[in-house]
Every structure is written in C-alpha cells, then in structure tokens.
Design an enzyme around this catalytic site. Sequence first.
Site, mmCIF file in Angstrom:
data_model
loop_
_atom_site.group_PDB
_atom_site.id
_atom_site.type_symbol
_atom_site.label_atom_id
_atom_site.label_comp_id
_atom_site.label_asym_id
_atom_site.label_seq_id
_atom_site.Cartn_x
_atom_site.Cartn_y
_atom_site.Cartn_z
ATOM 1 N N ASP A 28 37.675 40.958 60.804
ATOM 2 C CA ASP A 28 37.516 39.497 60.869
ATOM 3 C C ASP A 28 36.050 39.109 60.720
ATOM 4 O OD1 ASP A 28 38.185 36.862 61.165
ATOM 5 O OD2 ASP A 28 38.736 36.984 63.270
ATOM 6 N N HIS A 219 42.480 35.271 70.977
ATOM 7 C CA HIS A 219 41.519 35.462 69.883
ATOM 8 C C HIS A 219 40.709 34.164 69.745
ATOM 9 C CE1 HIS A 219 40.733 37.169 65.683
ATOM 10 N NE2 HIS A 219 40.286 35.941 65.571
ATOM 11 N N CYS A 252 34.465 31.075 59.726
ATOM 12 C CA CYS A 252 35.746 30.698 59.124
ATOM 13 C C CYS A 252 35.437 29.975 57.821
ATOM 14 C CB CYS A 252 36.554 29.800 60.056
ATOM 15 S SG CYS A 252 38.091 29.231 59.292
HETATM 16 P P1 HMG Z 1 49.612 35.186 45.945
HETATM 17 O O1 HMG Z 1 48.618 34.834 44.924
HETATM 18 O O2 HMG Z 1 50.663 34.173 46.300
HETATM 19 O O3 HMG Z 1 50.270 36.581 45.572
HETATM 20 O O4 HMG Z 1 48.839 35.595 47.250
HETATM 21 P P2 HMG Z 1 51.639 36.931 44.861
HETATM 22 O O5 HMG Z 1 52.585 37.421 45.890
HETATM 23 O O6 HMG Z 1 52.070 35.799 43.980
HETATM 24 O O7 HMG Z 1 51.153 38.132 43.924
HETATM 25 C C1 HMG Z 1 50.158 37.895 42.933
HETATM 26 C C2 HMG Z 1 49.488 39.213 42.557
HETATM 27 O O8 HMG Z 1 48.813 39.740 43.700
HETATM 28 C C3 HMG Z 1 50.480 40.293 42.111
HETATM 29 O O9 HMG Z 1 49.806 41.043 41.098
HETATM 30 C C4 HMG Z 1 50.627 41.163 43.326
HETATM 31 O O10 HMG Z 1 50.957 42.490 43.046
HETATM 32 C C5 HMG Z 1 49.235 41.087 43.923
HETATM 33 P P3 HMG Z 1 50.208 40.876 39.541
HETATM 34 O O11 HMG Z 1 51.688 41.214 39.496
HETATM 35 O O12 HMG Z 1 49.922 39.453 39.234
HETATM 36 O O13 HMG Z 1 49.292 41.865 38.877
HETATM 37 N N1 HMG Z 1 49.263 41.351 45.356
HETATM 38 C C6 HMG Z 1 48.513 42.252 46.003
HETATM 39 N N2 HMG Z 1 47.577 43.116 45.590
HETATM 40 C C7 HMG Z 1 47.026 43.926 46.527
HETATM 41 N N3 HMG Z 1 47.383 43.900 47.827
HETATM 42 C C8 HMG Z 1 48.292 43.048 48.272
HETATM 43 C C9 HMG Z 1 48.885 42.175 47.341
HETATM 44 N N4 HMG Z 1 49.826 41.229 47.454
HETATM 45 C C10 HMG Z 1 50.048 40.721 46.236
HETATM 46 N N5 HMG Z 1 48.638 43.036 49.558
HETATM 47 C C11 HMG Z 1 48.701 36.896 49.275
HETATM 48 C C12 HMG Z 1 49.546 35.948 48.430
HETATM 49 C C13 HMG Z 1 49.340 36.975 50.639
HETATM 50 C C14 HMG Z 1 48.686 38.254 48.593
HETATM 51 C C15 HMG Z 1 47.250 36.320 49.349
HETATM 52 O O14 HMG Z 1 47.346 35.000 49.778
HETATM 53 C C16 HMG Z 1 46.363 37.088 50.273
HETATM 54 O O15 HMG Z 1 46.038 38.244 50.009
HETATM 55 N N6 HMG Z 1 45.939 36.451 51.361
HETATM 56 C C17 HMG Z 1 45.094 37.115 52.370
HETATM 57 C C18 HMG Z 1 44.161 36.135 52.995
HETATM 58 C C19 HMG Z 1 43.400 36.795 54.131
HETATM 59 O O16 HMG Z 1 43.291 38.001 54.232
HETATM 60 N N7 HMG Z 1 42.854 35.963 55.017
HETATM 61 C C20 HMG Z 1 42.109 36.417 56.157
HETATM 62 C C21 HMG Z 1 42.995 36.989 57.241
HETATM 63 S S1 HMG Z 1 43.714 35.785 58.354
HETATM 64 C C22 HMG Z 1 42.475 35.504 59.494
HETATM 65 O O17 HMG Z 1 41.379 35.944 59.318
HETATM 66 C C23 HMG Z 1 42.785 34.800 60.772
HETATM 67 C C24 HMG Z 1 42.810 35.776 61.940
HETATM 68 O O18 HMG Z 1 41.575 36.459 62.055
HETATM 69 C C25 HMG Z 1 43.081 35.043 63.225
HETATM 70 C C26 HMG Z 1 42.190 33.868 63.478
HETATM 71 O O19 HMG Z 1 40.944 33.969 63.444
HETATM 72 O O20 HMG Z 1 42.765 32.826 63.763
HETATM 73 C C27 HMG Z 1 43.884 36.827 61.748
HETATM 74 MG MG MG Z 2 39.138 35.261 63.910
#
Ligand code: HMG
Ligand code: MG
Length: 312
Positions: A28, A219, A252
């Site tokens: 994070d 958190h 963030c």
């Molecule tokens: P999307 O664009 O809707 O993906 O993103 P999709 O499902 O339509 O797939 C598009 C392409 O991405 C495909 O490839 C998939 O294979 C590929 P293509 O067929 O076009 O070549 N793909 C991936 N590649 C690698 N690894 C994967 C993956 N998934 C799909 N896992 C998605 C949807 C969920 C993937 C995207 O939105 C994403 O990766 N989001 C992550 C965002 C993130 O990590 N944010 C930070 C974490 S949350 C946070 O920090 C809060 C927290 O700390 C708590 C707090 O502080 O409150 C937890």
């Molecule tokens: Mg956090």
Amino acid sequence: MTVQGLPMVVPSEDLPPRVRIHEVGPRDGLQNEQRTVPTEVKAEFIRRLAAAGLTTIEATSFVHPKWVPQLADAEQLYPMVGDLQVALPVLVPNERGLDRALALGARRVAVFASVTESFAKANLNRTVDEALAMFEPVVAHAKDRKLHVRGYLSMCFGDPWEGPVPIHQVVRVSKALMDMGCDELSLGDTIGVATPGHVQDLLSELNEEGVPTSALGVHFHDTYGQALANTLAALQHGVTTVDASAGGLGGCPYAKSATGNLATEDLVWMLQGLGIDTGVDLGRLTATSVWMAAHLDRPSPSRTVRALSHKE
Ligand code: HMG
Ligand code: MG
C-alpha cells in the site's frame, strides 16, 4: 519522557495484551509513492521489516501492471523474499491475479472491495456488485487450496466523490465478503476521515449484524491526524489486527491531500507505552524507514521516525 528511545510503559487492563500488526508498506505504501523503487530495494525493505520483528508483511499485488505500475515487478519480487519465515500476503483482484500468485507459491491472498460505487469504478472498473461477483470465484478457489483470504473494504468512512459513507453500505459488503469465505476483513479509511466515535459505531453495527470482532482488522490513514485515536477506539472494542505502513509510506491517488497509512512506528510507540506486545523492535524498524526514505528521496512523515532519528 523516554528511556533509550522507548516510551514509559503504563498498561491498560481494558486493552488486548497482544496486537498483530499487518504491515502494508511494501504494497500500500510503495504503490502510492511517485518514485518506483527498484525490485532489489523492495526485497531488502521486506527483509529488514521481517528482521525488525514484523510477522505479516504485505509484499505486492498481482493486479494489472498498467493500473499500478509501481508494483509491476511482482513476479520478480515475490521469489526474492519467499524464503522468509513470515506471512507474505499479496493482493489479487481476479482469477488472473490468483493464478499468478499461486504460480509463485503464495499462501495468503487478499481481495479488495469498495463500499462506494465511485471508488469501485475508479479502482476496479466495476460496480460494487460486479466487483463482488469477480471476487467470488477467487475466494472459492483460494479456500479450495487452503489459502488464508483477507477481504479489504475501501472508503468505509468517507469517499472523495460521495462524501460520508452510511454504515449500512459497509455492513452489506462486509457480510458479502464473509459469506464468500474470507477469513478476515480489513476496514479501510482510505482517505483518512474517520473519527473514534464513527469507528466504534461501525464496529458495533458489524457485530450486531453477525460479523465478529475476531474477524475484523482496521486500516487507517492519517490525513486528519486521527489514525492513532481511531486505532485506540478499535482496540477498546477488542480489535487485535491493525494495518500500518512503515514510515507512513503511501497516500491515495484519488485524494491529493490524503497522507499515507498510519505509520507503523507511531503505532508501535503507542502500543509499547500501553504494554501491548507486538514483537517489533522499534529501533530496527525506524532505521529501516530512514533507509527507505533515502531511497524515496523524501523524509518519513512519521512523527516517531522523526523523533527517534533526530540528530542534534
Ligand atoms: P479491467 O481493465 O476491467 O480488466 O481492469 P479486464 O478484466 O477487462 O481485463 C483487461 C486486460 O487486463 C486483459 O488482458 C486481462 O488479461 C488483463 P488482454 O486480454 O486485454 O490482453 N488482466 C490482468 N493482467 C495481469 N494481472 C491481472 C489482470 N487482470 C486482468 N490480475 C482490474 C480490472 C481489476 C484488472 C484492474 O482494475 C486492476 O488491476 N485494478 C487494481 C487496482 C489496484 O491495485 N488498486 C490499489 C489496491 S486497493 C487499495 O489500495 C486500498 C486498500 O489499501 C485499502 C485502503 O487503503 O482503503 C486495499
Ligand atoms: Mg491504505
């Protein structure tokens, strides 16, 4: 008054004797730093955190590399730390992410839901319900493989687009994640707007709706300086899992004024003073954050890091 950089210990009988710190700095923290840290430095960071006594260190995320470029090296990093005798949870948003984590032998994973529609869209490109549907097979497969599964909930107290978040929205997503089979939840104050009474209300409501305190972690982010007060409120309620980020790394991307997570050093200082065991060596941890701050080319925002590393 401190003795060799430690607070005076005055235990409180109303608080848990031990707290498990879920260290999120490498994930994070670093995902929100402008500067992308070399993989070797990340591995060294995780090793130093383990050597300082942290036993749960969230290592990285198996998300789409375009969404979080700072963690695009997950495949290279995870094997560099996999030998450590600590829990190394990783984030997996979908089955693709779970497959990548399983291929490297991960034993603990986390899915990450949003309780607001705006953040679900911004973070996962899904509605809240579409995101929950995406997690369902992930949690099922992970549980089939006997993995430990954490369910994060973001924006539990306030949201930069939607304002204050009603408690019933958090309850609904919490119950959905528990019903899927998550072992624990982490209640995220992603933009750091929570206050202690709000924390206690949310925890009580979750208990009334059947989510036990033993399944809940907190958190907090420190945007308004409330993270420690909120933590104390959660401890008074019986919570024993607290997320924190070494040196207060992070922020963030959706709220420019949001600071990082609660700094692990600030948390350890308070817990040590309360006589609560964490197993963490504050001196080694502080030295690690000073070392990391040099790599990020900015001082740690943690008050405790600053106080303990201050040279006349
Ligand atoms: P999307 O664009 O809707 O993906 O993103 P999709 O499902 O339509 O797939 C598009 C392409 O991405 C495909 O490839 C998939 O294979 C590929 P293509 O067929 O076009 O070549 N793909 C991936 N590649 C690698 N690894 C994967 C993956 N998934 C799909 N896992 C998605 C949807 C969920 C993937 C995207 O939105 C994403 O990766 N989001 C992550 C965002 C993130 O990590 N944010 C930070 C974490 S949350 C946070 O920090 C809060 C927290 O700390 C708590 C707090 O502080 O409150 C937890
Ligand atoms: Mg956090």
